[in-house]
Design an enzyme around this catalytic site. Structure first.
Site, PDB file in Angstrom:
ATOM      1  N   TYR A   1      98.542  56.649  -7.551  1.00  0.00           N
ATOM      2  CA  TYR A   1      98.534  57.356  -6.253  1.00  0.00           C
ATOM      3  C   TYR A   1      98.845  56.365  -5.129  1.00  0.00           C
ATOM      4  CZ  TYR A   1      97.049  60.048  -2.191  1.00  0.00           C
ATOM      5  OH  TYR A   1      97.022  60.684  -0.970  1.00  0.00           O
TER       6      TYR A   1
ATOM      7  N   SER B   1      99.020  57.750   3.707  1.00  0.00           N
ATOM      8  CA  SER B   1      97.578  57.699   3.378  1.00  0.00           C
ATOM      9  C   SER B   1      97.099  56.286   3.657  1.00  0.00           C
ATOM     10  CB  SER B   1      97.378  58.019   1.898  1.00  0.00           C
ATOM     11  OG  SER B   1      96.059  57.716   1.488  1.00  0.00           O
TER      12      SER B   1
HETATM   13  P1  NDP Z   1      95.675  69.889  -0.122  1.00  0.00           P
HETATM   14  O1  NDP Z   1      95.489  69.835  -1.596  1.00  0.00           O
HETATM   15  O2  NDP Z   1      94.736  70.740   0.668  1.00  0.00           O
HETATM   16  O3  NDP Z   1      97.167  70.322   0.243  1.00  0.00           O
HETATM   17  C1  NDP Z   1      98.265  69.869  -0.488  1.00  0.00           C
HETATM   18  C2  NDP Z   1      99.470  70.729  -0.123  1.00  0.00           C
HETATM   19  O4  NDP Z   1     100.615  70.203  -0.784  1.00  0.00           O
HETATM   20  C3  NDP Z   1      99.318  72.167  -0.548  1.00  0.00           C
HETATM   21  O5  NDP Z   1      99.826  73.014   0.464  1.00  0.00           O
HETATM   22  C4  NDP Z   1     100.171  72.260  -1.798  1.00  0.00           C
HETATM   23  O6  NDP Z   1     100.728  73.566  -1.866  1.00  0.00           O
HETATM   24  C5  NDP Z   1     101.265  71.236  -1.509  1.00  0.00           C
HETATM   25  N1  NDP Z   1     101.835  70.666  -2.714  1.00  0.00           N
HETATM   26  C6  NDP Z   1     101.247  69.809  -3.585  1.00  0.00           C
HETATM   27  N2  NDP Z   1     102.063  69.531  -4.597  1.00  0.00           N
HETATM   28  C7  NDP Z   1     103.218  70.228  -4.359  1.00  0.00           C
HETATM   29  C8  NDP Z   1     104.428  70.376  -5.065  1.00  0.00           C
HETATM   30  N3  NDP Z   1     104.667  69.723  -6.210  1.00  0.00           N
HETATM   31  N4  NDP Z   1     105.378  71.161  -4.551  1.00  0.00           N
HETATM   32  C9  NDP Z   1     105.176  71.823  -3.386  1.00  0.00           C
HETATM   33  N5  NDP Z   1     104.041  71.728  -2.678  1.00  0.00           N
HETATM   34  C10 NDP Z   1     103.066  70.952  -3.169  1.00  0.00           C
HETATM   35  O7  NDP Z   1      95.594  68.376   0.362  1.00  0.00           O
HETATM   36  P2  NDP Z   1      95.805  67.685   1.798  1.00  0.00           P
HETATM   37  O8  NDP Z   1      96.051  68.673   2.854  1.00  0.00           O
HETATM   38  O9  NDP Z   1      94.683  66.746   1.962  1.00  0.00           O
HETATM   39  O10 NDP Z   1      97.099  66.837   1.482  1.00  0.00           O
HETATM   40  C11 NDP Z   1      98.262  66.837   2.301  1.00  0.00           C
HETATM   41  C12 NDP Z   1      98.860  65.448   2.284  1.00  0.00           C
HETATM   42  O11 NDP Z   1      97.936  64.536   2.869  1.00  0.00           O
HETATM   43  C13 NDP Z   1      99.179  64.899   0.892  1.00  0.00           C
HETATM   44  O12 NDP Z   1     100.410  64.223   0.943  1.00  0.00           O
HETATM   45  C14 NDP Z   1      98.034  63.920   0.648  1.00  0.00           C
HETATM   46  O13 NDP Z   1      98.403  62.899  -0.250  1.00  0.00           O
HETATM   47  C15 NDP Z   1      97.823  63.395   2.048  1.00  0.00           C
HETATM   48  N6  NDP Z   1      96.547  62.768   2.313  1.00  0.00           N
HETATM   49  C16 NDP Z   1      95.365  63.434   2.092  1.00  0.00           C
HETATM   50  C17 NDP Z   1      94.154  62.809   2.356  1.00  0.00           C
HETATM   51  C18 NDP Z   1      92.834  63.442   2.067  1.00  0.00           C
HETATM   52  O14 NDP Z   1      91.818  62.724   2.003  1.00  0.00           O
HETATM   53  N7  NDP Z   1      92.755  64.770   1.929  1.00  0.00           N
HETATM   54  C19 NDP Z   1      94.129  61.464   2.930  1.00  0.00           C
HETATM   55  C20 NDP Z   1      95.418  60.859   3.082  1.00  0.00           C
HETATM   56  C21 NDP Z   1      96.564  61.502   2.815  1.00  0.00           C
HETATM   57  P3  NDP Z   1     100.928  74.453  -3.170  1.00  0.00           P
HETATM   58  O15 NDP Z   1      99.824  74.105  -4.129  1.00  0.00           O
HETATM   59  O16 NDP Z   1     100.868  75.863  -2.676  1.00  0.00           O
HETATM   60  O17 NDP Z   1     102.269  74.072  -3.634  1.00  0.00           O
HETATM   61  C1  8X3 Z   2      93.727  60.279   0.251  1.00  0.00           C
HETATM   62  C2  8X3 Z   2      92.654  59.320   0.633  1.00  0.00           C
HETATM   63  O1  8X3 Z   2      91.145  57.453  -0.236  1.00  0.00           O
HETATM   64  O2  8X3 Z   2      91.546  59.343  -1.706  1.00  0.00           O
HETATM   65  O3  8X3 Z   2      94.994  59.724   0.393  1.00  0.00           O
HETATM   66  O4  8X3 Z   2      93.274  57.728  -1.323  1.00  0.00           O
HETATM   67  S1  8X3 Z   2      92.153  58.437  -0.744  1.00  0.00           S
END
Ligand code: NDP
Ligand code: 8X3
Length: 249
Positions: A151, A138
């Site tokens: 986080y 991230s």
């Molecule tokens: P979503 O919430 O849409 O997706 C998160 C995914 O992670 C889901 O498929 C969820 O599946 C899975 N997940 C979460 N916790 C667990 C767990 N304990 N065990 C198994 N699976 C888990 O968010 P994003 O697609 O945005 O996030 C994906 C990644 O990208 C994360 O690592 C996030 O930190 C990172 N990220 C996101 C950003 C944003 O702005 N959206 C920016 C930077 C990084 P389920 O609930 O079915 O288990």
């Molecule tokens: C997700 C982006 O800016 O919420 O990693 O940390 S931010």
């Protein structure tokens, strides 16, 4: 020979978009998540394009993670590409008001969960003397912003683990990459704010990244020639300069 990718967090957002682009490009998929209904629906959708196997586990549950990865059918092994994407933020609070449950969820999921999944796959890759690991970090891995405390710490850990993996796996011919997105419109903020209405405001007034934007970068990374490793990619929406500067209408 078709490659196989294992994607954690494939039930929504970046993981699901990545599963879709990889399926279209004839890569076998092992898709992981906790929500079984979604895993089943995604398997139905993507099985029309490629071979799909699903694993239901919480990445925090180390015995389930190792049991289920050990039992992946042989048609899906060895795993050639590991996409460590599962993760979330839980809460956005000053450190003095944070809750231990939120802290546990982030450290246990984003950091320890990534390690639990990586361990058995790395063992396969070392045996194969090849493989590609993509860790989703991230912008919060690169800087700390107000109320981001735990986080940001969890994502800084993902950055450090990526570098550590790249060093230790260098003799084994394994590529290791981190992709660090800024604001991506997914279910991320619904989870962070536990469904509170404020989650709907996060992406208003500017064009955030979409999950497909990150999926395309992942696909680009995994389709580079053997001698090229994208090591570290920081990607923002154009409206975003850093974690706190976002040009909104
Ligand atoms: P979503 O919430 O849409 O997706 C998160 C995914 O992670 C889901 O498929 C969820 O599946 C899975 N997940 C979460 N916790 C667990 C767990 N304990 N065990 C198994 N699976 C888990 O968010 P994003 O697609 O945005 O996030 C994906 C990644 O990208 C994360 O690592 C996030 O930190 C990172 N990220 C996101 C950003 C944003 O702005 N959206 C920016 C930077 C990084 P389920 O609930 O079915 O288990
Ligand atoms: C997700 C982006 O800016 O919420 O990693 O940390 S931010």
């Amino acid at each position: 020979m078709k490659k196989t990718a294992l994607i954690t967090g494939a039930t929504s957002g970046i993981g699901l978009a990545t599963a879709r682009i990889l399926a279209k490009n004839d890569i076998n998929l092992v898709l992981c998540g906790r929500r079984l209904d979604r895993l089943n629906a995604i398997k139905d959708e993507l099985s029309k394009l490629t071979n799909v196997h699903t694993l239901q586990f919480d990445v925090r549950d180390k015995s389930q993670v190792s049991l289920q990865i050990a039992n992946i059918p042989s048609a899906f092994t060895p795993i050639n590409i590991l996409i460590n994407n599962a993760g979330n933020a839980h809460g956005l609070d000053p450190i003095q008001q944070g809750t231990i449950d939120d802290w546990d969820a982030m450290i246990d999921g984003n950091v320890k969960g990534l390690l639990y999944v990586s361990k058995p796959i790395i063992e396969q890759m070392v045996q194969q003397k090849s493989g590609h690991i993509i860790n989703i970090g991230s912008s919060a891995a690169k800087e700390v912003y107000p109320k981001g405390n735990v986080y940001c710490a969890s994502k800084h850990a993902v950055d450090a683990l990526t570098q550590g993996m790249r060093i230790d796996l260098n003799p084994h011919g394994i590529k290791v990459c981190a992709i660090h997105p800024g604001l991506v419109e997914t279910e991320f903020s619904q989870v962070r704010f536990k469904g509170a209405p404020v989650a709907n405001d996060v992406y208003k007034g500017f064009s955030p990244l979409q999950a497909e934007d990150i999926a395309e970068i992942i696909y680009f990374a995994i389709t580079r020639p053997a001698h090229v490793n994208l090591a570290d990619v920081l990607v923002f929406p154009t409206a975003q300069a850093n974690s706190v500067i976002v040009k909104k209408e």
